[in-house]
Design an enzyme around this catalytic site. Sequence first.
Site, mmCIF file in Angstrom:
data_model
loop_
_atom_site.group_PDB
_atom_site.id
_atom_site.type_symbol
_atom_site.label_atom_id
_atom_site.label_comp_id
_atom_site.label_asym_id
_atom_site.label_seq_id
_atom_site.Cartn_x
_atom_site.Cartn_y
_atom_site.Cartn_z
ATOM 1 N N GLN A 1 36.023 63.994 -8.410
ATOM 2 C CA GLN A 1 36.255 63.941 -9.854
ATOM 3 C C GLN A 1 35.296 62.976 -10.531
ATOM 4 O O GLN A 1 34.376 63.386 -11.222
ATOM 5 C CB GLN A 1 37.711 63.557 -10.119
ATOM 6 N N ASP A 2 35.489 61.697 -10.299
ATOM 7 C CA ASP A 2 34.705 60.617 -10.903
ATOM 8 C C ASP A 2 33.926 59.874 -9.833
ATOM 9 O O ASP A 2 34.425 59.737 -8.725
ATOM 10 C CB ASP A 2 35.692 59.579 -11.465
#
Length: 219
Positions: A60-61
């Site tokens: 995701q990040d």
Amino acid sequence: MHTAWQEILKEEKEKDYFIRLWDFVKTAYRETTVYPPKDRIFHAFDAVAPQDVRCVILGQDPYHGPNQANGLSFSVNDGVAIPPSLRNMYKELMSDLGCPAPTTGNLEAWSNQGVFLLNTSLTVEAGKAGSHAKKGWESFTDRVIEVLGQQEQPIVFILWGNHAKSKKSLIDTNRHLVLESVHPSPLSASRGFFGSRPYSQTNDWLQQQNRTPIDWCIS
């Protein structure tokens, strides 16, 4: 970025949303602390051309702590403490394939074998998880997933957690294998990540498709 990726993504980088995104990113690097280092933003695209990708692990990040993010999802630099989600990935790796305990969190060895370690947002402000989400990165990485999903050669897509699973619609599941489970985070790993055997499942399927399996063990 590998020349094959440069060619494929050239038009995408000329779109209005990406120009706005890149202006935002340049300003962010100038005015705040942003991870990964600027020369590592597209590191996942360096080692492997789209036609050589065998497996995609979607994150995701980037990590938002000092010296952690290196442009590959879940990976950290040598000498950096192994983060909790990656520790759980390693536990499953040892259980699944009998690999010895890895001593580094650096996943370059996977990347160099055609494991595409992609975050859906490629930058993040220090200490602020999700701070660069919804700035345009998702549009860019959705396009990347579509490109991979259109490749002739069969690819395994590993989607952990709801955020990653939401990208399944971008993938041609008739041609490619999608492996889904909960996220390896300590918050969810015991609810179906442990015992899911993603590494052996990936290799079994690759061999069925006459593709070389991946040496997942990290020394």
